[in-house]
Design an enzyme around this catalytic site. Sequence first.
Site, PDB file in Angstrom:
ATOM      1  N   ASP A 256      32.753  -6.898  59.766  1.00  0.00           N
ATOM      2  CA  ASP A 256      34.067  -6.700  59.162  1.00  0.00           C
ATOM      3  C   ASP A 256      34.325  -5.185  59.138  1.00  0.00           C
ATOM      4  O   ASP A 256      34.762  -4.624  60.134  1.00  0.00           O
ATOM      5  CB  ASP A 256      33.983  -7.327  57.761  1.00  0.00           C
ATOM      6  CG  ASP A 256      35.312  -7.422  57.053  1.00  0.00           C
ATOM      7  OD1 ASP A 256      36.308  -7.737  57.693  1.00  0.00           O
ATOM      8  OD2 ASP A 256      35.351  -7.182  55.827  1.00  0.00           O
TER       9      ASP A 256
ATOM     10  N   ASN B  43      30.094  -1.614  57.882  1.00  0.00           N
ATOM     11  CA  ASN B  43      29.139  -0.868  57.049  1.00  0.00           C
ATOM     12  C   ASN B  43      27.761  -1.524  56.999  1.00  0.00           C
ATOM     13  O   ASN B  43      26.742  -0.838  57.073  1.00  0.00           O
ATOM     14  CB  ASN B  43      29.685  -0.708  55.626  1.00  0.00           C
ATOM     15  CG  ASN B  43      30.818   0.303  55.581  1.00  0.00           C
ATOM     16  OD1 ASN B  43      30.683   1.418  56.063  1.00  0.00           O
ATOM     17  ND2 ASN B  43      31.954  -0.098  55.034  1.00  0.00           N
TER      18      ASN B  43
ATOM     19  N   LYS C 192      35.669  -9.070  63.356  1.00  0.00           N
ATOM     20  CA  LYS C 192      37.066  -8.794  62.992  1.00  0.00           C
ATOM     21  C   LYS C 192      37.332  -7.335  63.329  1.00  0.00           C
ATOM     22  O   LYS C 192      37.255  -6.466  62.453  1.00  0.00           O
ATOM     23  CB  LYS C 192      37.263  -8.964  61.477  1.00  0.00           C
ATOM     24  CG  LYS C 192      37.256 -10.366  60.947  1.00  0.00           C
ATOM     25  CD  LYS C 192      37.728 -10.314  59.490  1.00  0.00           C
ATOM     26  CE  LYS C 192      37.178 -11.420  58.655  1.00  0.00           C
ATOM     27  NZ  LYS C 192      37.501 -11.273  57.231  1.00  0.00           N
TER      28      LYS C 192
ATOM     29  N   ARG D 238      29.526 -22.868  53.018  1.00  0.00           N
ATOM     30  CA  ARG D 238      28.584 -22.371  54.030  1.00  0.00           C
ATOM     31  C   ARG D 238      28.159 -23.491  54.975  1.00  0.00           C
ATOM     32  O   ARG D 238      27.869 -23.260  56.138  1.00  0.00           O
ATOM     33  CB  ARG D 238      27.311 -21.825  53.366  1.00  0.00           C
ATOM     34  CG  ARG D 238      27.488 -20.522  52.620  1.00  0.00           C
ATOM     35  CD  ARG D 238      26.123 -19.950  52.275  1.00  0.00           C
ATOM     36  NE  ARG D 238      26.200 -18.929  51.240  1.00  0.00           N
ATOM     37  CZ  ARG D 238      26.466 -17.640  51.458  1.00  0.00           C
ATOM     38  NH1 ARG D 238      26.703 -17.210  52.672  1.00  0.00           N
ATOM     39  NH2 ARG D 238      26.506 -16.781  50.462  1.00  0.00           N
TER      40      ARG D 238
HETATM   41  P1  IMP Z   1      30.920  -5.454  56.527  1.00  0.00           P
HETATM   42  O1  IMP Z   1      29.798  -4.639  55.968  1.00  0.00           O
HETATM   43  O2  IMP Z   1      32.240  -5.059  55.909  1.00  0.00           O
HETATM   44  O3  IMP Z   1      30.974  -5.490  58.021  1.00  0.00           O
HETATM   45  O4  IMP Z   1      30.769  -6.879  55.907  1.00  0.00           O
HETATM   46  C1  IMP Z   1      30.095  -7.894  56.459  1.00  0.00           C
HETATM   47  C2  IMP Z   1      29.852  -8.943  55.392  1.00  0.00           C
HETATM   48  O5  IMP Z   1      31.044  -9.232  54.626  1.00  0.00           O
HETATM   49  C3  IMP Z   1      29.477 -10.236  56.056  1.00  0.00           C
HETATM   50  O6  IMP Z   1      28.091 -10.298  56.274  1.00  0.00           O
HETATM   51  C4  IMP Z   1      29.985 -11.265  55.073  1.00  0.00           C
HETATM   52  O7  IMP Z   1      29.011 -11.502  54.089  1.00  0.00           O
HETATM   53  C5  IMP Z   1      31.186 -10.616  54.403  1.00  0.00           C
HETATM   54  N1  IMP Z   1      32.467 -11.065  55.004  1.00  0.00           N
HETATM   55  C6  IMP Z   1      33.337 -10.327  55.728  1.00  0.00           C
HETATM   56  N2  IMP Z   1      34.395 -11.049  56.129  1.00  0.00           N
HETATM   57  C7  IMP Z   1      34.183 -12.309  55.674  1.00  0.00           C
HETATM   58  C8  IMP Z   1      34.930 -13.544  55.787  1.00  0.00           C
HETATM   59  O8  IMP Z   1      36.005 -13.657  56.408  1.00  0.00           O
HETATM   60  N3  IMP Z   1      34.384 -14.621  55.167  1.00  0.00           N
HETATM   61  C9  IMP Z   1      33.209 -14.585  54.491  1.00  0.00           C
HETATM   62  N4  IMP Z   1      32.479 -13.450  54.373  1.00  0.00           N
HETATM   63  C10 IMP Z   1      32.956 -12.327  54.957  1.00  0.00           C
END
Ligand code: IMP
Length: 175
Positions: A101, A104, A129, A163
């Site tokens: 997402d 990070n 995403k 889940r």
């Molecule tokens: P990042 O560190 O922002 O890339 O976040 C990744 C984490 O955010 C993933 O491992 C998920 O646990 C959570 N996450 C991000 N988008 C979604 C979503 O659309 N549905 C459920 N969990 C999400």
Amino acid sequence: MAEKITELISEEKIDERIREIGAELSNKFRGEDVVLIGILRGGAFFACELAKRIDIPVVMDFMCTSSYGNGTVSKGNVNIVKDLDENIEGKNVIIAEDIIDSGNTLKALKEILSDRNPKSLTLCTLLDKPSRREVQVDVDYVGFEINDYFVVGYGLDYAQKYRNLPYIGIVEFEN
Ligand code: IMP
Ligand code: MG
């Protein structure tokens, strides 16, 4: 507030894509030692399905991270809540995550695991995403790129629910 789930990616499509990634990883690492790391909890489903589609021996391990500061070891924004049991030094490491997402989590994980001197580090995510990215991370295998929806299923949750859905669905909130 009740939620409605609409299917975005079917179980069949996910299965087909995981087979493709599994075949590519098998060819890439044939004759080598591989440790496949599932990132708990969301990445556990993808990691297990991927492992079943890799036709060379694979050692499996799991790691749990959190970005909320309740872990014991931290690097960047990510705390390690449960660390690996395996020593990955000199091994080919494959990370299986549910979704990238902001980027990070994977960026921090990559740094943490690189410090342990694996032979190679391959990042795989079931979903991406790209429009939400805050930090740049090179991901080696992406199952599916999606728009900025909040999705559940195949390991992904909303408030710990959904889940266990066998497909990826979009969450919509109804009053
Ligand atoms: P990042 O560190 O922002 O890339 O976040 C990744 C984490 O955010 C993933 O491992 C998920 O646990 C959570 N996450 C991000 N988008 C979604 C979503 O659309 N549905 C459920 N969990 C999400
Ligand atoms: Mg996660």
